[in-house]
Design a protein around this motif. Structure first.
Motif, PDB file in Angstrom:
ATOM      1  N   THR A  27       0.834  -1.185   0.000  1.00 31.12           N
ATOM      2  CA  THR A  27       0.000   0.000   0.000  1.00 31.12           C
ATOM      3  C   THR A  27       0.873   1.241   0.000  1.00 31.12           C
ATOM      4  OG1 THR A  27      -0.262  -0.345   2.328  1.00 31.12           O
ATOM      5  CG2 THR A  27      -2.035  -1.142   0.932  1.00 31.12           C
ATOM      6  N   THR A  65      -9.159  -0.415   4.388  1.00 32.20           N
ATOM      7  CA  THR A  65      -9.457  -1.725   3.831  1.00 32.20           C
ATOM      8  C   THR A  65     -10.622  -1.600   2.891  1.00 32.20           C
ATOM      9  OG1 THR A  65     -10.859  -2.217   5.714  1.00 32.20           O
ATOM     10  CG2 THR A  65      -8.578  -2.983   5.841  1.00 32.20           C
ATOM     11  N   VAL A 125      -6.150  -3.706  -0.753  1.00 33.05           N
ATOM     12  CA  VAL A 125      -5.830  -2.726   0.275  1.00 33.05           C
ATOM     13  C   VAL A 125      -5.171  -1.532  -0.389  1.00 33.05           C
ATOM     14  CG1 VAL A 125      -4.471  -2.283   2.345  1.00 33.05           C
ATOM     15  CG2 VAL A 125      -5.386  -4.549   1.965  1.00 33.05           C
ATOM     16  N   ARG A 130      -1.852  -3.216   5.359  1.00 31.94           N
ATOM     17  CA  ARG A 130      -2.860  -4.071   4.733  1.00 31.94           C
ATOM     18  C   ARG A 130      -4.096  -4.169   5.605  1.00 31.94           C
ATOM     19  NH1 ARG A 130       0.379  -9.438   4.299  1.00 31.94           N
ATOM     20  NH2 ARG A 130       0.814  -8.728   6.405  1.00 31.94           N
TER      21      ARG A 130
END
Length: 187
Positions: free
Chosen positions: A4, A12, A26, A186
């Motif tokens: 990410t 999320t 994510v 994540r």
């Protein structure tokens, strides 16, 4: 690794956090990055969402059919070699949660001196991980490839190679966007 961005805030699927909404597995909220008054680095998932989603898909496809413990060993070793603390922290934690022993985790970086901790198949995968990760040094030696091919069928070997390629890519994304170890975004 599902990558990410570079802040400690995570979003999320379907959740909006600090202005970042995910569209795939994510994404993270990040700060832009150039000398023109912005600080930090780009949010890779936001800056190149199609590329990010393709990489997430490639990563997921690479893992299919592989032993989860082997997946983490490969990702840990590549992250050691690439000096990627963000990915190393993430994958050692994932391995622990999956039941990997502390002894084996401590020995991954020195697996050649601690072969008795790893199966011949894992050793072949670790050697291939090192060769592919350091491909510019000497290519992938025939003996290393042959040893891996002796332990994996063609489909498995293709997945192992794909996994090595994805973790090397994730390491480079994390390093170039200044991801901080301990901020697994994540979640």
């Amino acid at each position: 690794m599902v990558m990410t961005t570079n802040t400690n805030t995570a979003a999320t699927t379907g959740t909006t956090t600090t202005g970042a909404t995910t569209t795939g597995a994510v994404t993270l909220a990040g700060t832009g990055g150039d000398a023109g008054g912005r600080t930090g680095r780009i949010d890779f998932a936001k800056a190149a969402p199609k590329v990010f989603r393709a990489l997430v898909g490639f990563d997921a496809a690479a893992r299919e059919g592989l032993d989860p413990a082997l997946v983490e060993l490969i990702q840990i070793r590549a992250s050691h070699l690439n000096h990627c603390a963000y990915c190393l922290h993430m994958h050692t934690n994932d391995a622990r949660k999956a039941g990997e022993s502390e002894d084996r985790l401590h020995m991954v970086a020195v697996w050649r001196e601690a072969r008795h901790f790893f199966t011949p198949k894992e050793q072949a995968a670790l050697a291939l991980t090192e060769a592919v990760t350091r491909v510019a040094d000497a290519g992938v030696p025939d003996d290393v490839y042959a040893e891996a091919a002796a332990h994996f069928d063609d489909a498995e070997l293709g997945h192992v190679l794909a996994l090595i390629l994805t973790i090397n890519t994730w390491n480079r994304v994390a390093l170039s966007t200044a991801k901080r170890a301990g901020t697994d975004e994540r979640r």
